[in-house]
Design a protein around this motif. Structure first.
Motif, PDB file in Angstrom:
ATOM      1  N   LYS A   1       0.838  -1.203   0.000  1.00 20.10           N
ATOM      2  CA  LYS A   1       0.000   0.000   0.000  1.00 20.10           C
ATOM      3  C   LYS A   1       0.868   1.247   0.000  1.00 20.10           C
ATOM      4  CE  LYS A   1      -4.227  -1.653   2.146  1.00 20.10           C
ATOM      5  NZ  LYS A   1      -3.901  -2.964   2.757  1.00 20.10           N
ATOM      6  N   LYS A   2       0.393   2.267  -0.656  1.00 20.80           N
ATOM      7  CA  LYS A   2       1.057   3.569  -0.648  1.00 20.80           C
ATOM      8  C   LYS A   2       1.380   3.999   0.787  1.00 20.80           C
ATOM      9  CE  LYS A   2       0.073   8.394  -1.656  1.00 20.80           C
ATOM     10  NZ  LYS A   2      -0.998   9.352  -1.985  1.00 20.80           N
ATOM     11  N   GLY A   3       2.615   4.435   1.002  1.00 28.50           N
ATOM     12  CA  GLY A   3       3.019   4.913   2.328  1.00 28.50           C
ATOM     13  C   GLY A   3       3.722   3.874   3.181  1.00 28.50           C
ATOM     14  N   MET A   4       3.806   2.615   2.701  1.00 29.29           N
ATOM     15  CA  MET A   4       4.623   1.619   3.421  1.00 29.29           C
ATOM     16  C   MET A   4       6.092   1.907   3.150  1.00 29.29           C
ATOM     17  SD  MET A   4       2.797  -2.042   2.782  1.00 29.29           S
ATOM     18  CE  MET A   4       1.211  -2.427   3.512  1.00 29.29           C
ATOM     19  N   PHE A   5       6.915   1.824   4.208  1.00 25.76           N
ATOM     20  CA  PHE A   5       8.370   1.980   4.088  1.00 25.76           C
ATOM     21  C   PHE A   5       9.028   0.679   4.536  1.00 25.76           C
ATOM     22  CE2 PHE A   5       8.333   6.829   5.307  1.00 25.76           C
ATOM     23  CZ  PHE A   5       7.689   7.129   4.120  1.00 25.76           C
ATOM     24  N   PHE A   6       9.943   0.162   3.724  1.00 27.18           N
ATOM     25  CA  PHE A   6      10.688  -1.039   4.139  1.00 27.18           C
ATOM     26  C   PHE A   6      11.985  -1.150   3.352  1.00 27.18           C
ATOM     27  CE2 PHE A   6       7.302  -2.330   1.123  1.00 27.18           C
ATOM     28  CZ  PHE A   6       8.039  -2.912   0.107  1.00 27.18           C
ATOM     29  N   THR A   7      12.833  -2.073   3.810  1.00 28.76           N
ATOM     30  CA  THR A   7      14.068  -2.368   3.084  1.00 28.76           C
ATOM     31  C   THR A   7      13.883  -3.647   2.271  1.00 28.76           C
ATOM     32  OG1 THR A   7      15.101  -3.857   4.703  1.00 28.76           O
ATOM     33  CG2 THR A   7      15.420  -1.487   5.042  1.00 28.76           C
ATOM     34  N   ILE A   8      14.675  -3.760   1.210  1.00 26.39           N
ATOM     35  CA  ILE A   8      14.906  -5.040   0.541  1.00 26.39           C
ATOM     36  C   ILE A   8      16.410  -5.228   0.590  1.00 26.39           C
ATOM     37  CG2 ILE A   8      14.611  -6.398  -1.552  1.00 26.39           C
ATOM     38  CD1 ILE A   8      12.274  -4.622  -2.359  1.00 26.39           C
ATOM     39  N   GLU A   9      16.861  -6.387   1.059  1.00 22.79           N
ATOM     40  CA  GLU A   9      18.298  -6.570   1.320  1.00 22.79           C
ATOM     41  C   GLU A   9      18.726  -8.022   1.160  1.00 22.79           C
ATOM     42  OE1 GLU A   9      19.293  -6.208   5.627  1.00 22.79           O
ATOM     43  OE2 GLU A   9      17.391  -5.163   5.796  1.00 22.79           O
ATOM     44  N   PRO A  10      18.563  -8.565  -0.050  1.00 21.61           N
ATOM     45  CA  PRO A  10      18.853  -9.980  -0.248  1.00 21.61           C
ATOM     46  C   PRO A  10      20.304 -10.342   0.045  1.00 21.61           C
ATOM     47  CG  PRO A  10      18.616  -8.873  -2.367  1.00 21.61           C
ATOM     48  CD  PRO A  10      18.159  -7.907  -1.313  1.00 21.61           C
ATOM     49  N   MET A  11      20.469 -11.446   0.781  1.00 22.75           N
ATOM     50  CA  MET A  11      21.772 -12.074   0.985  1.00 22.75           C
ATOM     51  C   MET A  11      21.800 -13.310   0.107  1.00 22.75           C
ATOM     52  SD  MET A  11      21.394 -11.417   4.947  1.00 22.75           S
ATOM     53  CE  MET A  11      19.824 -10.639   4.491  1.00 22.75           C
ATOM     54  N   VAL A  12      22.801 -13.399  -0.763  1.00 27.64           N
ATOM     55  CA  VAL A  12      22.879 -14.477  -1.753  1.00 27.64           C
ATOM     56  C   VAL A  12      24.178 -15.246  -1.536  1.00 27.64           C
ATOM     57  CG1 VAL A  12      23.019 -14.990  -4.224  1.00 27.64           C
ATOM     58  CG2 VAL A  12      21.456 -13.193  -3.400  1.00 27.64           C
ATOM     59  N   ASN A  13      24.046 -16.562  -1.438  1.00 26.17           N
ATOM     60  CA  ASN A  13      25.210 -17.422  -1.195  1.00 26.17           C
ATOM     61  C   ASN A  13      25.638 -18.145  -2.469  1.00 26.17           C
ATOM     62  OD1 ASN A  13      24.897 -16.669   1.451  1.00 26.17           O
ATOM     63  ND2 ASN A  13      24.311 -18.702   2.200  1.00 26.17           N
ATOM     64  N   MET A  14      26.945 -18.289  -2.611  1.00 26.70           N
ATOM     65  CA  MET A  14      27.449 -19.051  -3.755  1.00 26.70           C
ATOM     66  C   MET A  14      27.103 -20.524  -3.607  1.00 26.70           C
ATOM     67  SD  MET A  14      31.156 -18.718  -5.378  1.00 26.70           S
ATOM     68  CE  MET A  14      30.884 -17.277  -6.302  1.00 26.70           C
ATOM     69  N   GLY A  15      27.117 -21.029  -2.383  1.00 30.47           N
ATOM     70  CA  GLY A  15      26.773 -22.428  -2.128  1.00 30.47           C
ATOM     71  C   GLY A  15      25.356 -22.539  -1.555  1.00 30.47           C
ATOM     72  N   ALA A  16      25.248 -23.255  -0.455  1.00 31.02           N
ATOM     73  CA  ALA A  16      23.930 -23.511   0.147  1.00 31.02           C
ATOM     74  C   ALA A  16      23.524 -22.369   1.082  1.00 31.02           C
ATOM     75  CB  ALA A  16      23.973 -24.824   0.915  1.00 31.02           C
ATOM     76  N   TYR A  17      22.226 -22.291   1.367  1.00 29.61           N
ATOM     77  CA  TYR A  17      21.766 -21.129   2.140  1.00 29.61           C
ATOM     78  C   TYR A  17      21.942 -21.209   3.657  1.00 29.61           C
ATOM     79  CZ  TYR A  17      17.185 -23.555   2.514  1.00 29.61           C
ATOM     80  OH  TYR A  17      16.182 -24.432   2.752  1.00 29.61           O
ATOM     81  N   PRO A  18      22.147 -22.392   4.278  1.00 25.92           N
ATOM     82  CA  PRO A  18      22.246 -22.381   5.743  1.00 25.92           C
ATOM     83  C   PRO A  18      23.394 -21.506   6.279  1.00 25.92           C
ATOM     84  CG  PRO A  18      21.753 -24.578   5.003  1.00 25.92           C
ATOM     85  CD  PRO A  18      22.076 -23.770   3.765  1.00 25.92           C
ATOM     86  N   ILE A  19      23.116 -20.891   7.394  1.00 25.97           N
ATOM     87  CA  ILE A  19      24.085 -20.001   8.050  1.00 25.97           C
ATOM     88  C   ILE A  19      24.251 -20.432   9.503  1.00 25.97           C
ATOM     89  CG2 ILE A  19      23.400 -18.070   6.579  1.00 25.97           C
ATOM     90  CD1 ILE A  19      22.444 -17.514  10.033  1.00 25.97           C
ATOM     91  N   LYS A  20      25.268 -19.920  10.141  1.00 22.38           N
ATOM     92  CA  LYS A  20      25.345 -20.044  11.601  1.00 22.38           C
ATOM     93  C   LYS A  20      25.863 -18.738  12.167  1.00 22.38           C
ATOM     94  CE  LYS A  20      29.960 -22.033  11.829  1.00 22.38           C
ATOM     95  NZ  LYS A  20      30.810 -23.147  12.240  1.00 22.38           N
ATOM     96  N   ILE A  21      25.610 -18.551  13.460  1.00 20.61           N
ATOM     97  CA  ILE A  21      26.038 -17.332  14.147  1.00 20.61           C
ATOM     98  C   ILE A  21      27.265 -17.676  14.991  1.00 20.61           C
ATOM     99  CG2 ILE A  21      25.338 -15.461  15.713  1.00 20.61           C
ATOM    100  CD1 ILE A  21      23.526 -15.566  13.282  1.00 20.61           C
ATOM    101  N   LEU A  22      28.307 -16.867  14.868  1.00 20.52           N
ATOM    102  CA  LEU A  22      29.543 -17.119  15.621  1.00 20.52           C
ATOM    103  C   LEU A  22      29.356 -16.777  17.110  1.00 20.52           C
ATOM    104  CD1 LEU A  22      32.306 -15.885  13.131  1.00 20.52           C
ATOM    105  CD2 LEU A  22      31.210 -18.150  13.338  1.00 20.52           C
ATOM    106  N   ALA A  23      30.375 -17.111  17.888  1.00 14.63           N
ATOM    107  CA  ALA A  23      30.310 -16.973  19.346  1.00 14.63           C
ATOM    108  C   ALA A  23      30.160 -15.528  19.813  1.00 14.63           C
ATOM    109  CB  ALA A  23      31.554 -17.594  19.979  1.00 14.63           C
ATOM    110  N   ASP A  24      30.441 -14.560  18.924  1.00 15.74           N
ATOM    111  CA  ASP A  24      30.232 -13.148  19.304  1.00 15.74           C
ATOM    112  C   ASP A  24      28.750 -12.787  19.296  1.00 15.74           C
ATOM    113  OD1 ASP A  24      29.511 -12.802  16.619  1.00 15.74           O
ATOM    114  OD2 ASP A  24      31.415 -11.877  16.054  1.00 15.74           O
ATOM    115  N   ASN A  25      27.909 -13.741  18.934  1.00 13.97           N
ATOM    116  CA  ASN A  25      26.446 -13.571  18.890  1.00 13.97           C
ATOM    117  C   ASN A  25      25.953 -12.623  17.810  1.00 13.97           C
ATOM    118  OD1 ASN A  25      25.359 -15.398  20.783  1.00 13.97           O
ATOM    119  ND2 ASN A  25      26.175 -14.120  22.439  1.00 13.97           N
ATOM    120  N   TRP A  26      26.804 -12.187  16.915  1.00 11.95           N
ATOM    121  CA  TRP A  26      26.416 -11.306  15.816  1.00 11.95           C
ATOM    122  C   TRP A  26      26.776 -11.870  14.446  1.00 11.95           C
ATOM    123  CZ3 TRP A  26      23.025  -7.606  15.871  1.00 11.95           C
ATOM    124  CH2 TRP A  26      22.770  -6.926  17.064  1.00 11.95           C
ATOM    125  N   THR A  27      28.056 -12.199  14.264  1.00 13.66           N
ATOM    126  CA  THR A  27      28.563 -12.524  12.931  1.00 13.66           C
ATOM    127  C   THR A  27      27.860 -13.747  12.355  1.00 13.66           C
ATOM    128  OG1 THR A  27      30.702 -11.715  13.715  1.00 13.66           O
ATOM    129  CG2 THR A  27      30.675 -12.925  11.616  1.00 13.66           C
TER     130      THR A  27
END
Ligand code: MF3
Ligand code: CO
Ligand code: CO
Length: 252
Positions: A195-221
């Protein structure tokens, strides 16, 4: 059901200013993205530039994030923390900038690289960029969030790459992360109608291999599980009467 704010012309004005500054930060930092630079140096420069422009770096202190930008190198998918790591020949890097200007959030990211990079690596970057713009071209009243996801997923998978499932685009405006969730995969004509007036981002993350990810011990990366490369581009945008306005249009 998510309650999605619909912003008026005041909101568009606010987002134009915030989005423009985010784009200016990305243009400003580009000449410093060279072999041997530490990502914490890039962070410090962006931090100073943002403050000099009377704005606030939104990531700093956000849920405990320790720096002002995210720097995600090679197999880092997103939320890389700037530090003493130096960029090397062949590295690819996403820099993600979010600024707060008069209470409005402008959020954008793009890829950089240190030549030379392999043709397949450049292809990953080009496909990710094109995927963002294929998603953006679906944004207009009458279309659905699922149209955006489908446009991105169908293109990326046809190119032999994969779309990360664990992170999505997001509503923003006077908040950093709000409704709606903007998935980068999906099916046409499903999900929330735009609808008119919605604000959002589009920010695709694309992997060369498979899509699964994990988060490192710093709790961010976030990293790819298979340690293969990942790329991302991001714009903040608003739905207009007839289509879309990109608030974070890159300057370089
Ligand atoms: N800018 C990121 C996004 O696109 C969010 C970063 S949150 C942080 O939504 F805390 F890691 F900075
Ligand atoms: Co974002
Ligand atoms: Co961002």
């Amino acid at each position: 059901m998510q309650n999605i704010p619909l912003y008026d012309e005041t909101g568009f004005d606010g987002m134009r200013k915030a989005g423009h500054l985010a784009a200016k930060v990305l243009a400003y930092i580009e000449p410093f993205v060279i072999e041997g630079v530490m990502t914490e140096t890039l962070d410090a420069k962006c931090h100073a530039f943002i403050l000099d422009h009377g704005a606030i770096p939104a990531p700093l202190g956000y849920k405990g994030f320790p720096k002002s930008i995210c720097t995600s190198i090679n197999h880092v998918v997103c939320h890389g923390i700037p530090g003493p790591q130096k960029l090397c020949k062949g590295d690819i890097l996403n820099i993600d900038v979010t600024v707060i200007v008069e209470g409005w959030y402008g959020d954008s990211s793009r890829m950089f690289w240190i030549p030379p990079i392999a043709p397949a690596t450049k292809r990953l970057i080009d496909v990710t960029h094109e995927a963002l713009f294929r998603g953006i071209s679906e944004v207009k009243p009458g279309n659905y969030l699922g149209d955006i996801g489908w446009a991105i997923q169908s293109y990326v998978e046809a190119e032999g790459f994969s779309v990360v499932r664990d992170f999505c685009g997001h509503g923003l405006g006077r908040v950093f992360h709000g409704a709606p969730e903007v998935l980068h995969f999906g099916r046409p004509k499903t999900g929330i109608p735009l609808k008119k007036g919605m604000f959002f981002t589009i920010e695709p993350m694309v992997n060369m291999g498979a899509y699964p990810i994990k988060i490192l011990a710093d709790n961010w990366t976030a990293v790819t599980r298979d340690r293969r490369l990942s790329a991302q581009f991001e714009h903040s945008l608003g739905v207009t009467e007839t289509g879309v306005e990109i608030f974070t249009q890159w300057l370089s």
